[in-house]
Design an enzyme around this catalytic site. Sequence first.
Site, PDB file in Angstrom:
ATOM      1  N   GLY A  35       0.820  -1.206   0.000  1.00 25.83           N
ATOM      2  CA  GLY A  35       0.000   0.000   0.000  1.00 25.83           C
ATOM      3  C   GLY A  35       0.855   1.257   0.000  1.00 25.83           C
ATOM      4  O   GLY A  35       0.562   2.244  -0.668  1.00 25.83           O
ATOM      5  N   GLY A  76       0.671  -6.472   2.368  1.00 25.72           N
ATOM      6  CA  GLY A  76       0.244  -5.374   3.228  1.00 25.72           C
ATOM      7  C   GLY A  76       0.014  -5.820   4.648  1.00 25.72           C
ATOM      8  O   GLY A  76       0.529  -6.857   5.089  1.00 25.72           O
ATOM      9  N   MET A 105      -8.168  -2.896   3.491  1.00 29.53           N
ATOM     10  CA  MET A 105      -8.895  -1.931   2.667  1.00 29.53           C
ATOM     11  C   MET A 105      -8.711  -2.084   1.151  1.00 29.53           C
ATOM     12  O   MET A 105      -9.173  -1.223   0.405  1.00 29.53           O
ATOM     13  CB  MET A 105      -8.504  -0.501   3.096  1.00 29.53           C
ATOM     14  CG  MET A 105      -8.833  -0.232   4.556  1.00 29.53           C
ATOM     15  SD  MET A 105      -8.523   1.471   5.047  1.00 29.53           S
ATOM     16  CE  MET A 105      -9.864   2.294   4.196  1.00 29.53           C
ATOM     17  N   ASP A 161      -2.324  -5.214  13.792  1.00 31.89           N
ATOM     18  CA  ASP A 161      -3.036  -4.810  15.007  1.00 31.89           C
ATOM     19  C   ASP A 161      -4.202  -5.760  15.210  1.00 31.89           C
ATOM     20  O   ASP A 161      -4.592  -6.476  14.300  1.00 31.89           O
ATOM     21  CB  ASP A 161      -3.525  -3.351  14.907  1.00 31.89           C
ATOM     22  CG  ASP A 161      -4.382  -3.113  13.683  1.00 31.89           C
ATOM     23  OD1 ASP A 161      -3.816  -2.847  12.604  1.00 31.89           O
ATOM     24  OD2 ASP A 161      -5.611  -3.224  13.789  1.00 31.89           O
TER      25      ASP A 161
HETATM   26  N1  HPA Z   1      -8.427  -1.661   9.562  1.00 31.71           N
HETATM   27  C1  HPA Z   1      -8.321  -1.475   8.249  1.00 31.71           C
HETATM   28  N2  HPA Z   1      -7.205  -1.655   7.596  1.00 31.71           N
HETATM   29  C2  HPA Z   1      -6.126  -2.048   8.300  1.00 31.71           C
HETATM   30  C3  HPA Z   1      -6.182  -2.258   9.655  1.00 31.71           C
HETATM   31  C4  HPA Z   1      -7.395  -2.073  10.321  1.00 31.71           C
HETATM   32  O1  HPA Z   1      -7.508  -2.236  11.537  1.00 31.71           O
HETATM   33  N3  HPA Z   1      -4.944  -2.640  10.072  1.00 31.71           N
HETATM   34  C5  HPA Z   1      -4.165  -2.660   8.979  1.00 31.71           C
HETATM   35  N4  HPA Z   1      -4.880  -2.301   7.894  1.00 31.71           N
END
Ligand code: HPA
Length: 235
Positions: free
Chosen positions: A21, A89, A180, A204
């Site tokens: 990304g 990503g 996304m 995360d």
């Molecule tokens: N949300 C959307 N896209 C992401 C996230 C998330 O928590 N973490 C890494 N890409």
Amino acid sequence: MPTPHIAAQPGDFAPDVLMPGDPLRARRIAKVLTDARLVTEVRGIAGFTGTFQGRPVSVLASGMGVPSISIYATELFRFYGVRRIVRVGTCGGIAPHLSLGDVVVATAAHTDSALTATRLPGVHYSHAPSFALAAAAVSAARAEEGTTVHAGPVLTSDAFYSEGDLLGRLAAHGTLAVEMEAAGLYATADAEHGEALAVMTVSDLVGQDVEMSADERESTFERALRIALAALAHD
Ligand code: HPA
């Protein structure tokens, strides 16, 4: 011929493209390639072509979100002879059994993006990757020491900051993670008769206050990159 968003010449891109990304990641990936040369830099989205273990490979960032990745993927497939794009990503884990640093191979991508719904009204389109690429990535990930790989569906969301309990409900329906871009990439590959895959690292855990250190981010990203390159090494 340059496109509105890519200033390269015909033949400048390899048939295989890695697509992070982040444009800075694209520059870092280019350093892993042999003899990488800059082929485009429109809007700071630098593209490079080189080789990896003797095979031509290019790298170009997607930017964030379905519209952005759809633009770059369409132009690569349609105007530059690209055949396979692998997104490398990060994603947010939503399934309870995911841990930070795990690898997710997106074997399907649900989406709240309207892009395929408006293009193909009346169906709930199945956003799916190339089976060959997904199978190769899963076996490459299983060969990585100390790596937990999950193959399954993700949510490709238009919103990073989402409200309500959609993610919880999707997790209850077997969805692994949220990101996304994957659904936009998969639908574009279908429309352009190309192949695509998204290989992501869990950066995360949604709803939990945990973060990876910079070192952890780097080593897990390198692993996702190795897996993506190994997947592309299979024809
Ligand atoms: N949300 C959307 N896209 C992401 C996230 C998330 O928590 N973490 C890494 N890409």
